[in-house]
Design an enzyme around this catalytic site. Structure first.
Site, mmCIF file in Angstrom:
data_model
loop_
_atom_site.group_PDB
_atom_site.id
_atom_site.type_symbol
_atom_site.label_atom_id
_atom_site.label_comp_id
_atom_site.label_asym_id
_atom_site.label_seq_id
_atom_site.Cartn_x
_atom_site.Cartn_y
_atom_site.Cartn_z
ATOM 1 N N HIS A 97 -2.310 -20.973 27.568
ATOM 2 C CA HIS A 97 -0.559 -20.656 27.413
ATOM 3 C C HIS A 97 0.194 -20.550 28.708
ATOM 4 C CE1 HIS A 97 -0.372 -19.204 23.138
ATOM 5 N NE2 HIS A 97 -1.598 -18.991 23.108
ATOM 6 N N LYS A 124 -0.648 -27.268 22.717
ATOM 7 C CA LYS A 124 0.720 -25.937 22.795
ATOM 8 C C LYS A 124 1.751 -26.879 23.644
ATOM 9 C CE LYS A 124 -1.978 -21.879 22.410
ATOM 10 N NZ LYS A 124 -3.504 -22.589 21.835
ATOM 11 N N SER A 143 -2.059 -14.061 25.156
ATOM 12 C CA SER A 143 -1.292 -14.679 24.161
ATOM 13 C C SER A 143 -0.593 -13.707 23.369
ATOM 14 C CB SER A 143 -1.990 -15.608 23.340
ATOM 15 O OG SER A 143 -3.094 -14.970 22.684
#
Length: 393
Positions: free
Chosen positions: A212, A242, A184
């Site tokens: 991610h 996310k 990340s």
């Protein structure tokens, strides 16, 4: 009266962090977290959100959330194992399993909870965990909680992993290799094909934290799908906060794994389950990603545009292979100053410094999303050009 020792400890520690440029101020937003945000009445272009696909403010998700509140209430009322499991919890988990191409999935209250829950439910003091040295903090804490021997291997160094795996299997009952799918802070991608080969050679349990990667890589299905390894990775963890745009997390894998986590993982057993609004919004987001690639394509288009622009201006963005775009500055105080000046110029891009990243590698972390317009990205690049000259970066 508060403890004098506590008072001294806290104030000395806070002052030290501020002197070293390691103290971050939290900025509360006036409204929604979209491509543009309002902070203290000032509108700013937002380059700090993990809202990759813009779904956090999507009208379709908002509608589903409102409908769920009307039908199920604002809270689920209990832990999953008592009577906090609603039909939509099971629907969400079925869709997640289909999305990740696994037999089953289990939903948790956050991605952090996933790693705390799953690692400690599977590994114990007789085991060892091979962990990439740049793995997320939640992985590190999950490993610690398991009481297994933690063996760090050099970042994405397959020779180091192979050597340590060959030694660990001789000494410990079970050995797990665990890695972020996408790292990340730098945006690089794990060498999953090689990691899986090593895992299979030495009989390791393979675990990928794809927080991610899910919604971003592999047509949205994640890093594991990107490499065609869905049937060769034992445990896949993902977040719902996310790219999915809501909140929560999940672990996907075999039916036996999920059955085990439902009776052994403590956050599942002892935390009230996800709220109906969140679950319903997550279901809608997964439906959207399953039916169209439009948002992913826009995300990657914007990411390339911003990254190419920053490189042309002479900024160092590292080895990113994803939309995560660090502008690496180095010195912590200079990094904090650069971020502060960006905000003064209307660009919200937060500084990331130690302990989140190693000392001397401070960076401003930019997160282009599918919701950004070219005009917004052009404005950000103009400000970067101005400040690069001003601060000699």
């Amino acid at each position: 009266m508060p403890s004098e020792k506590l008072h001294t400890f806290l104030n000395e520690g806070l002052n030290e962090l501020k002197e070293k440029g390691l103290y971050n101020v939290i900025d509360p937003l006036d409204g929604a977290n979209g491509a543009e945000i309002t902070l203290n009445g000032k509108k700013m272009i937002n380059l700090s959100s993990n809202n990759y696909l813009g779904l956090a403010t999507d009208e379709r998700l908002k509608k589903e959330a409102v409908n769920a509140v009307e039908q199920f209430g604002v809270g689920s009322g209990a832990v999953r194992t008592i009577n906090g499991t609603l039909k939509i919890h099971e629907e969400l988990e079925e869709k997640l399993a289909q999305f990740k191409h696994t037999e089953a999935a289990i939903a948790y209250q956050s991605g952090f909870n996933c790693n705390m829950a799953a690692i400690s439910a599977v590994m114990n003091k007789n085991d060892a965990i091979l962990s990439d040295e740049l793995n997320h903090a939640s992985i590190i804490d999950g490993c610690r909680l398991s009481k297994a021997k933690i063996i760090r291997y050099n970042h994405s160094d397959m020779e180091d992993l192979r050597q340590k795996a060959s030694e660990a299997v001789k000494e410990y009952e079970k050995v797990m290799v665990i890695t972020d799918g996408v790292f990340s802070m730098d945006g690089d991608v794990a060498k999953l094909p090689e990691i899986v080969e090593i895992a299979e050679e030495f009989g390791l349990i393979s675990y990928v934290d794809d927080a991610h990667g899910s919604g971003v890589l592999g047509d949205g299905k994640g890093t594991v799908k990107h490499f065609g390894l869905s049937d060769r990775v034992d445990m896949q963890m993902g977040t719902l906060s996310k790219a999915i745009g809501v909140v929560g997390g999940y672990v996907a894998g075999s039916q036996a794994l999920i059955d085990w986590l439902k009776v052994q993982s403590r956050p599942f057993l002892f935390s009230t389950s996800l709220s109906p609004a969140d679950v319903s919004a997550c279901i809608k987001a997964i439906d959207i990603l399953s039916e169209s690639k439009e948002l992913q394509e826009k995300l990657w288009e914007n990411a390339k545009y911003l990254q190419d622009g920053l490189k042309k201006l002479g900024f160092e963005i590292g080895e990113t292979k994803t939309p995560i775009t660090p502008v690496i500055i180095g010195d912590e105080n200079k990094t904090q100053t650069f971020s502060k000046r960006l905000m003064e110029e209307g660009i919200y891009a937060k500084s990331i410094v130690f302990p989140t990243v190693p000392r001397g590698t401070g960076r401003v972390r930019n997160m282009p999303t599918a919701a950004h317009t070219k005009a917004q990205l052009d404005e950000a690049l103009q400000v970067y050009e101005k400040l690069g000259k001003e601060l000699n970066v």
